[in-house]
Enzyme design. Sequence first.
Site, PDB file in Angstrom:
ATOM      1  N   ASP A 284       0.857  -1.175   0.000  1.00  0.00           N
ATOM      2  CA  ASP A 284       0.000   0.000   0.000  1.00  0.00           C
ATOM      3  C   ASP A 284       0.902   1.235   0.000  1.00  0.00           C
ATOM      4  O   ASP A 284       2.124   1.151   0.135  1.00  0.00           O
ATOM      5  CB  ASP A 284      -0.953  -0.012   1.195  1.00  0.00           C
ATOM      6  N   TYR A 285       0.287   2.385  -0.127  1.00  0.00           N
ATOM      7  CA  TYR A 285       0.985   3.654  -0.306  1.00  0.00           C
ATOM      8  C   TYR A 285       1.996   3.905   0.815  1.00  0.00           C
ATOM      9  O   TYR A 285       1.613   4.193   1.942  1.00  0.00           O
ATOM     10  CB  TYR A 285      -0.055   4.773  -0.337  1.00  0.00           C
TER      11      TYR A 285
END
Length: 759
Positions: A284-285
């Site tokens: 994820d980011y």
Amino acid sequence: MKSRILSILILGLIFSISGFAQSQDKIPEVEALLEKMTLEEKIGQLNLLTPGGGVATGAVVSKNVEDKIKAGKVGGLFGVSGPEKIRIAQEYAVNDTRLGIPLLIGSDVIHGYRTTFPIPLGLSSSWDMDLIQKTASIAAKEATADGINWNFSPMVDIARDPRWGRIAEGAGEDPFLGSAVARAMVKGYQGEDLTNPATMIATVKHFALYGAAEAGRDYNTVDMSRVKMFNEYLPPYKAAIDAGAGSVMSSFNDINGIPATGNKWLLTDLLRDRWGFEGFVVSDYTSLNEMIAHGMGDLQAVSALALNAGLDMDMVGEGFLSTLKKSVEEGKVSEEDITVAARRVLEAKYKLGLFEDPYLYLDENRPESDILTEAHREVARKAAARSFVLLKKEGSILPLKKNAKIGLIGPLANNKNNMLGTWAPTGDPQLSVPILQGLKNVAPNAEITYAKGANITDDAELAEKINVFGPRAEIDKKSPEVLLKEALQTANNAEIIVAVVGEATEMSGEAASRTDITIPESQKKLIRELLKTGKPVVLVLMSGRPLVISEEMEMPLSILQVWHPGVEAGNAVADVLFGDYNPSGKLTATWPRSVGQIPIYYAEKNTGRPEPASGEFEKFKSNYLDSPNSPLLPFGYGLSYTEFEYSDAKASSNTLNENGEITISATVTNTGEFDGEEVVQLYLHDKVRSITPPVKELKGFKKILLKKGESKTVDFKISVEDLKFYNANLEYVFEPGEFEFFIAGSSVHPFTGTFTVEE
């Protein structure tokens, strides 16, 4: 040459032993490319960047993206769209790098692209898998028309805490229903052939358990037993992977003390070795970098941890890009493992057809013909209407007459900015249909007057947080007193009041957890004052989560829950209010009486001292001093303008053996005055088993249409496969014994029959 071939054979054996090998045959074109790649070029394929200036999905923006692409240091981009823009980036990768490897182009297409559908929690409330698959297919068609070939969806996290804002992005609390939705969305995005330029790679997220973040606070830790994981939280991820999802995204939370992005048990032992996943895993980011704050070491240490755990691609953080070569030199990671990760990324590009045609998704004629078409908007309108849940009906107010004199009141009644819902970064709120316009479109002969009546919130500090992506909770220049006065004038001149209230879009979603999930006080005051007029009131309620509406449920009014309905919001709401469509939605997450009951869900375990059957308080029983245990609104609940009666529930046999099946059926009759759809639900209870069973579990559902006065018999086939669970040793088994069942329109119903499973 012989030594090189021998080395390749040895590497293949190592990969197989370590669990990194895929069961599929290797792709010759990919293998030939890997033979030519340097270590630095392989690492470059593991780097996912966002150039900024486009869709905002995180706090960090990559730097010098063009130079890094030309240097072969980028495997994919996201946050950029449009054939012309993407073609420029793809040309850098194909023409200006040594090997000409094309880029993956990703995006968060959560509930539609330009044609925005209801938020996923709303879509799940339709219980219509064909419709959900259709919305995903349209989303893929539109996104790929804009050059995107990789989607960061579906989010399949089970969520049982409505304080968590991201409950809006999933299918609610139940693993059986959640698995069905996960399959439908993967099939919708990916279709039958990923080389079809109207399909895209689906990404199952967030792996894993993110929906169980402690205290309902986003990004928080998760701690649960593996029995609970396997039986209640993991099934939707596995369903999506079994449906062929090409990508998985790791979650922000930790599991058993290790962040998911660096968790080898999760990403390799479970995902690849046990489940046989053959795609690639992306973080994820910046979740890789965030393992530093988790306390797992510096950037080099957490990057090595993630790669060794089975992470293939680093989103934005550039930890792989900046540290992996050094880690290879120091023996902390192997080049072989980097090769495996690069192989998985390259195989995804191959499956998309990018090696054959890097510009496959860059047809500049497609955006005009494929995006936000009238046909797509019609599906959005249909999907929205079918997602609405009628929570309460007072008298015979609904459906409204199309020549009625209506006072339309509320801060969400004529507000385009809040129709699309959270996580709609690719949609345009200004293209949405507000409620006022929708009512006029559907009932041109109605007399409709409008007043705002109240702010979404009068709290300026809260409004500032909500407005991070633009005006969502604007505080009017007029005072609350003046707004209320205008609303009451409008109400007094009307026959019926329609009040549109609830949450702004960014009051739910990522980084939007709430401890108070009631309707904001500014709007509660408006509702109370409108009721004092004595006029009939219909509450149209918008939210991205279950709310605590105990006060409103006691009021003499009707309540239609419409979530955040999407680009066709106003038309869909009008279709239902005026009876062009009879509401059929059912809740997929339990609505609590108060936040003190959270987490709350229907498939709870019994205790040794269960709540008395009477529901009355007894000392030394599992109950509250100040509230019933029961929810305000249960899972599976939803009313209709008509009435449905269930009868003759039965099993075709009293016994079920290992190789057989039984049919459980019931007759459903429409006894009311309108044609309507009903979601017929089957629940089972395993009375005795080796680990404590839930009090009931959803095991089947069908949505049927019944004309007024019509009856249908609804059948559910059950075999021992439907009765399996993970035991204390995490073995997937069924056990002989007695099962109870009922078929009903919600999860609240007494058991009406039994059958026995034989050895």
